[in-house]
Design a protein around this motif. Structure first.
Motif, PDB file in Angstrom:
ATOM      1  N   CYS A 192       0.862  -1.187   0.000  1.00  0.00           N
ATOM      2  CA  CYS A 192       0.000   0.000   0.000  1.00  0.00           C
ATOM      3  C   CYS A 192       0.894   1.231   0.000  1.00  0.00           C
ATOM      4  CB  CYS A 192      -0.934  -0.004   1.208  1.00  0.00           C
ATOM      5  SG  CYS A 192      -2.407   1.017   0.923  1.00  0.00           S
TER       6      CYS A 192
ATOM      7  N   CYS B  24      -0.196   4.225   1.964  1.00  0.00           N
ATOM      8  CA  CYS B  24      -0.537   5.163   3.034  1.00  0.00           C
ATOM      9  C   CYS B  24       0.570   5.342   4.076  1.00  0.00           C
ATOM     10  CB  CYS B  24      -1.850   4.766   3.706  1.00  0.00           C
ATOM     11  SG  CYS B  24      -1.923   3.047   4.197  1.00  0.00           S
TER      12      CYS B  24
ATOM     13  N   CYS C 242      -3.869   6.035   0.414  1.00  0.00           N
ATOM     14  CA  CYS C 242      -3.369   4.748  -0.076  1.00  0.00           C
ATOM     15  C   CYS C 242      -2.913   4.788  -1.531  1.00  0.00           C
ATOM     16  CB  CYS C 242      -4.427   3.673   0.124  1.00  0.00           C
ATOM     17  SG  CYS C 242      -4.856   3.440   1.863  1.00  0.00           S
TER      18      CYS C 242
ATOM     19  N   SER D 212      -3.339  -3.886   0.018  1.00  0.00           N
ATOM     20  CA  SER D 212      -4.380  -3.494   0.965  1.00  0.00           C
ATOM     21  C   SER D 212      -5.081  -2.190   0.620  1.00  0.00           C
ATOM     22  CB  SER D 212      -3.790  -3.394   2.379  1.00  0.00           C
ATOM     23  OG  SER D 212      -2.918  -2.292   2.478  1.00  0.00           O
TER      24      SER D 212
HETATM   25 ZN    ZN Z   1      -3.300   2.039   2.695  1.00  0.00          ZN
END
Ligand code: ZN
Ligand code: PBG
Length: 324
Positions: free
Chosen positions: A117, A119, A127, A164
């Motif tokens: 991801c 983030c 993200c 994710s």
């Molecule tokens: Zn994320």
């Protein structure tokens, strides 16, 4: 009339013989949060028992995990420098690539899953790549760099990739990128049904990934939607996912069961940070019998249809199972 198994009279061996579900140490994946430096092991205040660790400490942690019988981990990286596109995650010398390489060097027998991801790596905490005009994540631009991140993980020695971010088309994109780079056998565990949830609160402290504006509702799922949850999983299966996941776990067991009944893929649940924190705090205040409630919770995941449990409780559960 005629009842064969009268609960009050059930002999404990017979009770074990007829038990339908069980929890085993083999079911677990344990999350580790990695940051740069040496000798660093800092407990997260919102998640007692969970630490941010430098790579050398994570290597020691793996010794302990193996002594408990836990051979699977999922890695999250916390970079020193964050920027708008999460460059650290796209670099062979970034925190996550270095962690995979060094852990696998010492622990080739550890099964290393990587959370894929942006983030944790972006300065805005979203993200993916942000479109400046409307402050939303640009799905397709994010897909491009996700393929790159997957290949970085694979080259470093990851055993399984777990995207994710809930971008549309992510599984197909990663499958193509991995196949194209010669990693046809790299399994993908999709965070296929990830709800926009308040239960991620403590994680965002530990991963230092709280969005600086807006929320993740444009790419995560509405907790009110059941049919959409099933559709997302079926779509990820069609795109080539090897394992499906429901996250969070406890408030979504109906979804776990329904997906399980509608696919033949193995299913994982992510027993998230807020779920962990609630039990920890209730236990610390003697409001519940902590160990009993933890086991009951794990059992509920298995009963709902989960094959794999990603949980911060994994070590505690392993100890409980050893002393049983
Ligand atoms: Zn994320
Ligand atoms: C990153 C990611 C999150 C979690 C796992 N991967 C946070 C989020 O979506 O905000 C949450 C895990 C937890 O709460 O334990 N996309």
């Amino acid at each position: 009339m005629f009842q064969r198994f009268r609960r009050t009279r059930l002999n404990k061996h017979l009770r074990a013989l007829v038990r339908e579900t069980s929890v085993s140490v083999d079911d677990f994946i344990y999350p580790l949060f990695i940051r740069s430096g040496e000798g660093i092991k800092t407990e997260v205040s919102s998640m007692p028992g969970v630490y941010q660790m430098s790579i050398d400490e994570a290597i020691k942690e793996c010794d302990e995990l193996k002594s408990l019988g836990i051979y699977s981990i999922i890695l999250f990286g916390i970079p020193d420098v964050k920027d708008s596109i999460g460059s650290d995650s796209l670099c062979e010398h970034g925190i996550i690539a270095s962690a995979i390489r060094e852990i696998k060097k010492v622990h080739p027998d550890m099964f290393v899953v990587t959370d894929l991801c942006f983030c944790e790596y972006t300065d805005h905490g979203h993200c993916g790549i942000i479109d400046e005009e409307n402050e939303t994540v640009n799905n397709d631009a994010t897909l491009d760099i996700s393929g790159k991140q997957a290949v970085i993980h694979a080259k470093a020695g990851a055993d399984m990739i777990a995207p994710s971010g809930m971008m549309d088309g992510i599984i197909e994109t990663l499958r193509e990128a991995l196949d194209g780079a010669g990693y046809e056998n790299m399994p993908i565990m999709a965070y296929s049904t990830k709800f926009a949830s308040g239960y991620y609160g403590p994680f965002r402290d530990v991963a230092e990934s709280t969005p600086s504006f807006g929320d993740r509702a444009s790419y995560q799922m509405d907790p009110a939607n059941r049919r959409e949850a099933i559709a997302e999983s079926i779509s990820d299966e069609a795109q080539g996912a090897d394992i499906l996941m429901v996250k969070p776990a406890l408030a979504y067991l109906d979804i776990v069961r329904e997906i399980k009944d509608n696919t033949s893929l193995p299913m994982a649940v992510y027993n998230v940070s807020g779920e962990y924190a609630m039990l920890k705090i209730a236990g610390a205040n003697d409001l519940i019998d902590y160990e009993r409630v933890v086991m009951e919770t794990m059992l509920s995941f298995k009963r709902a249809g989960a094959d794999i449990i990603i949980s911060y409780h994994a070590k505690e559960v392993a100890k409980m199972l050893q002393s049983k």
